[in-house]
Scaffold this active site. Structure first.
Site, mmCIF file in Angstrom:
data_model
loop_
_atom_site.group_PDB
_atom_site.id
_atom_site.type_symbol
_atom_site.label_atom_id
_atom_site.label_comp_id
_atom_site.label_asym_id
_atom_site.label_seq_id
_atom_site.Cartn_x
_atom_site.Cartn_y
_atom_site.Cartn_z
ATOM 1 N N ASP A 82 0.723 -0.713 -0.070
ATOM 2 C CA ASP A 82 0.106 -0.114 -0.134
ATOM 3 C C ASP A 82 0.651 0.828 -0.005
ATOM 4 O O ASP A 82 0.291 1.916 -0.293
ATOM 5 C CB ASP A 82 -1.416 -0.202 1.309
ATOM 6 C CG ASP A 82 -0.345 -0.371 2.666
ATOM 7 O OD1 ASP A 82 1.038 -0.591 1.851
ATOM 8 O OD2 ASP A 82 -1.191 -0.180 4.175
ATOM 9 N N HIS A 83 1.853 1.081 -0.010
ATOM 10 C CA HIS A 83 2.602 2.336 0.395
ATOM 11 C C HIS A 83 3.299 2.859 -1.022
ATOM 12 O O HIS A 83 3.372 4.032 -1.254
ATOM 13 C CB HIS A 83 3.428 2.388 1.631
ATOM 14 C CG HIS A 83 3.383 2.758 2.639
ATOM 15 N ND1 HIS A 83 2.459 1.064 3.666
ATOM 16 C CD2 HIS A 83 4.125 3.507 4.340
ATOM 17 C CE1 HIS A 83 2.125 2.331 5.367
ATOM 18 N NE2 HIS A 83 2.791 3.102 4.837
ATOM 19 N N ASP A 86 3.807 -1.236 11.106
ATOM 20 C CA ASP A 86 3.732 0.207 10.976
ATOM 21 C C ASP A 86 2.766 0.569 12.228
ATOM 22 O O ASP A 86 2.342 0.491 13.179
ATOM 23 C CB ASP A 86 2.391 0.071 9.535
ATOM 24 C CG ASP A 86 1.637 1.165 9.210
ATOM 25 O OD1 ASP A 86 2.888 1.546 8.299
ATOM 26 O OD2 ASP A 86 1.092 2.267 10.118
ATOM 27 N N ARG A 111 -0.705 13.404 10.300
ATOM 28 C CA ARG A 111 0.557 13.774 10.346
ATOM 29 C C ARG A 111 1.125 14.738 9.302
ATOM 30 O O ARG A 111 1.052 14.563 8.024
ATOM 31 C CB ARG A 111 1.489 12.371 9.542
ATOM 32 C CG ARG A 111 1.619 11.312 11.488
ATOM 33 C CD ARG A 111 3.229 10.457 11.644
ATOM 34 N NE ARG A 111 3.080 9.324 11.853
ATOM 35 C CZ ARG A 111 3.230 8.224 12.291
ATOM 36 N NH1 ARG A 111 4.056 8.012 11.023
ATOM 37 N NH2 ARG A 111 2.796 7.406 13.039
ATOM 38 N N SER A 160 7.144 7.058 13.026
ATOM 39 C CA SER A 160 6.304 6.145 12.402
ATOM 40 C C SER A 160 7.204 4.833 13.436
ATOM 41 O O SER A 160 8.523 5.654 13.938
ATOM 42 C CB SER A 160 6.877 5.721 11.156
ATOM 43 O OG SER A 160 8.351 6.008 10.697
ATOM 44 N N ARG A 191 9.272 2.519 11.565
ATOM 45 C CA ARG A 191 10.395 2.495 10.039
ATOM 46 C C ARG A 191 11.536 2.017 11.159
ATOM 47 O O ARG A 191 11.693 2.833 11.284
ATOM 48 C CB ARG A 191 10.018 3.542 9.419
ATOM 49 C CG ARG A 191 10.901 4.873 9.594
ATOM 50 C CD ARG A 191 10.985 5.678 8.586
ATOM 51 N NE ARG A 191 9.243 6.221 8.211
ATOM 52 C CZ ARG A 191 8.664 7.091 7.848
ATOM 53 N NH1 ARG A 191 10.030 8.304 7.052
ATOM 54 N NH2 ARG A 191 7.427 7.788 7.319
#
Ligand code: MIC
Ligand code: SF4
Length: 642
Positions: free
Chosen positions: A64-65, A119, A379, A533, A535
């Protein structure tokens, strides 16, 4: 003493530790999710663990990213992820099927289960009564391998919702109000549990908007009860059999309490550049708007987009505004297409994007220079839109749609009569974009294109740590500062040597060169370092550049865990004013480090330039110390298995 919902779910899943606030506990994970931007690393790590099949009840890999395919990189990643999923027992949600959190809520989330996702917005699942948490990819890989998830036993905050939302005021305004009161640091070490009579007036997607953006509080997660509303949602998704009732005990106790009167809320926005810079729309006056973006995992449900279609029907988007809409899932998209709402949106002048994260993560649709963009996202950190000097306002779909029509930040209460969206009894169900794992896993070959580079590994922790201060930064540094995203950088998520060139690139363009030139480095930060995030690239890429330690006033939860996982020592000041005793370019030294770590919480640091010494704290558990000493969790696990 009555139990709250959070404690009930944790107790059901407790593997080790004591459920005492602040102590480390380990819980069993029932479900995992990954998305493509963090998933490639998570699966490379899973492969490195040598487990033949996932051990969870359910694991899903979403794309999806990174769906812009302007080069081979993202497409290579997708193919790698699809083959890994087939081989290891993981469901694969194809590009186009939607945003991980939205699809997971619709098709997989089950009340009372634990969900770990790579995520930070995984808490969206709290809307359906899951204990759903974000973590780094390595933690998710461990959970897929059957290992427990370690976390600090959180405090539980009761948010009592009273009354009912008034016309044109929406779930987004509830979470913006919570952010206004508690701030982006206010949820650290806490689970936010929603109760009270107002709960029953909120649908599951509305609850999910609230738990989704609870991530911006820094909270461990947020959770709603599972009640008749939850049952109706699952029924509409043809999954009623997965419903269980889940409520806190009537005499449940909580660590803190917040009361929100829904009757009194009015339309709110988070002003640039922080999700907690919350103001009422009416107080801001008519700010000129250049772009409106509707979508993201926060606000792209069927009801959200239907309300937008109702507002825009028969009208035209202001000619100074670019309106982009990205539906949350194929389910939502197809339903809008079939019931005619999509036609209304197109007729009004909306630009329709695919059902992905899109502009939320800077993958396209960056606003013009100096622009004002009103977004239904979660965000608004500087530069995240892809335009460094744009100002992003976070708002509800109602505020966004009203602003698209008028060209100014607009209060939807000026739109006239409010009609609530009627939810269909059955959603459109077609899981053909979700591919089940292979029946014969041995026959599946994992496809590795040139963008898939091997995992870098750290070295063992040395006895004396001598480090250059590579950078000194302020409070609230986000993972978007440390490891930016966007269309140029995101495709390099499975290529650490290449992506590491961009570490801190928006803060200090020389950082990566300086880090590589130094043998070993440290970054000094203020409060809430690493917010945002999950990440793990914000730890992994600095590690690759030789960052050995991080010294801050305080850390965000997921980022601190990621640092430990990659063998970077997270330290905090005992006396905050010692932050002043360090300048960029200084050399810091900690001697007898391995021993000092064992001995207690405090370490002595010498500044070789100024001659000053001061104490810092590590706050690590024995388990985390062992991981750090071995140079990260992968090394540690390998060593243990030897
Ligand atoms: C985000 O919203 O920042 C992301 C992109 O979804 C991240 C994950 C990532 O960086 O891949 C998140 O929220 O964890
Ligand atoms: Fe995607 Fe944005 Fe949600 Fe992150 S916050 S998962 S980028 S939609």
């Amino acid at each position: 003493m009555g139990k709250n919902l959070t404690r009930k779910i944790i107790a059901e899943h407790l593997v080790s530790g004591e459920m005492k606030t602040g102590s480390e506990i380990a819980i069993r994970i029932d479900q995992t999710l990954t998305q493509d931007a963090t998933g490639t690393m998570a699966y490379l790590q899973f492969e490195a663990m040598g487990v033949p099949q996932v051990q969870t009840e359910l694991s899903v890999s979403y794309i999806d990213h990174n769906t812009l395919q302007s080069g081979f990189e993202n497409a290579d990643d997708h193919r790698f992820l699809q083959s890994v999923a087939a081989k290891y027992g993981i469901y694969f949600s194809r590009p186009g099927n939607g945003i991980c959190h939205q699809v997971h809520l619709e098709r997989f989330g089950v009340p009372g289960k634990t969900l770990l996702g790579s995520d930070s917005h995984t808490p969206t699942g709290g809307g359906i009564g899951m204990l759903a948490m974000g973590a780094g990819g390595l933690d998710v890989a461990v959970a897929m391998g059957g290992g427990p998830f370690y976390l600090t036993m959180p405090k539980v905050v009761k948010v009592e919702l009273q009354g009912e939302l008034q016309p044109w005021v929406s779930a987004k305004d509830v979470i913006l109000e919570v952010l206004r009161r508690l701030s982006v640091k206010g949820g650290v070490g806490k689970v936010i549990e929603y109760t009270g009579p107002g709960v029953k007036s909120l649908t599951v997607p509305e609850r999910a908007t609230i738990t989704n953006m609870g991530a911006e509080l820094g909270a461990t997660t947020s959770v709603f009860p599972s009640d008749e509303i939850t049952r109706a949602f699952l029924k509409a998704q043809d999954r009623e059999d997965q419903w269980t009732e889940l409520l806190p005990d009537a005499d449940a106790t909580y660590d803190e309490e917040v009361i929100i009167d829904l009757d009194k809320l009015e339309p709110l926005v988070a002003a640039p550049h922080s999700p907690d810079a919350v103001e009422t729309v009416s107080s801001l006056g008519h700010i000129k708007v250049d772009q409106v973006a509707i979508g993201s995992c926060t606000n792209s449900s069927y009801a959200d987009l239907m309300q937008v279609a109702n507002i825009l029907r028969g009208k035209k988007v202001n000619d100074q505004v670019s309106l982009v809409i990205s539906p949350g899932s194929k389910q939502v998209f197809e339903m809008l297409a079939r019931n005619g709402a999509l036609g209304d949106l197109i007729a009004a002048g909306a630009r329709i994007l695919e059902a992905t994260c899109g502009p939320c993560i800077g993958m396209g649709q960056s606003p013009p220079s100096g622009a004002v963009s009103v977004r239904t996202f979660n965000r608004n950190f500087p530069g995240r839109s892809g335009t460094a000097d744009a100002g992003v306002y976070l708002a509800s779909p109602e505020v966004a749609a009203a602003s698209a029509l008028t060209g100014k930040l607009a209060d939807p209460r000026t739109l006239g009569e409010y009609k609530p969206v009627e939810l269909p009894e059955k959603f459109l169900i077609d899981d053909s974009m979700i591919i089940a794992p292979a029946k014969d896993p041995d026959a599946v070959e994992v496809v590795r294109g040139p963008n898939i580079k091997p995992l870098p590994v750290n070295e063992e922790l040395p006895e004396t740590l001598t480090v250059d201060v590579l950078l000194k930064v302020e409070d609230n540094i986000t993972t978007d500062h440390i490891m930016p995203a966007g269309a140029k950088i995101l495709p390099l998520r499975s290529n650490i040597p290449a992506i590491s060139e961009y570490v801190f690139s928006g803060v200090d363009a020389e950082f990566s060169t300086r880090a590589k030139d130094s043998k070993a480095g440290i970054v000094v930060g203020g409060h809430n370092y690493g917010q945002g995030s999950s990440r793990e690239h914000a730890a992994l890429a600095p590690m690759y550049l030789g960052v050995k330690a991080l010294l801050a006033k305080s850390f965000a939860r997921i980022h601190r865990a990621n640092l430990v996982n990659f063998g970077i020592l997270p330290l905090t000041f005992v006396k905050e004013e010692d932050y002043e005793k360090i300048s960029q370019g200084d050399v810091l030294e900690i001697t007898n480090l391995r021993q000092q770590l064992e001995r207690g919480d405090e370490l002595t640091v010498a500044n070789r330039n100024s001659g000053a010494t001061f104490t810092v704290e590590h706050g690590l558990t024995a388990r985390q110390i062992a991981i750090i000493k071995d140079g990260g969790l992968l090394n540690h696990t390998k060593k243990q298995n030897q």
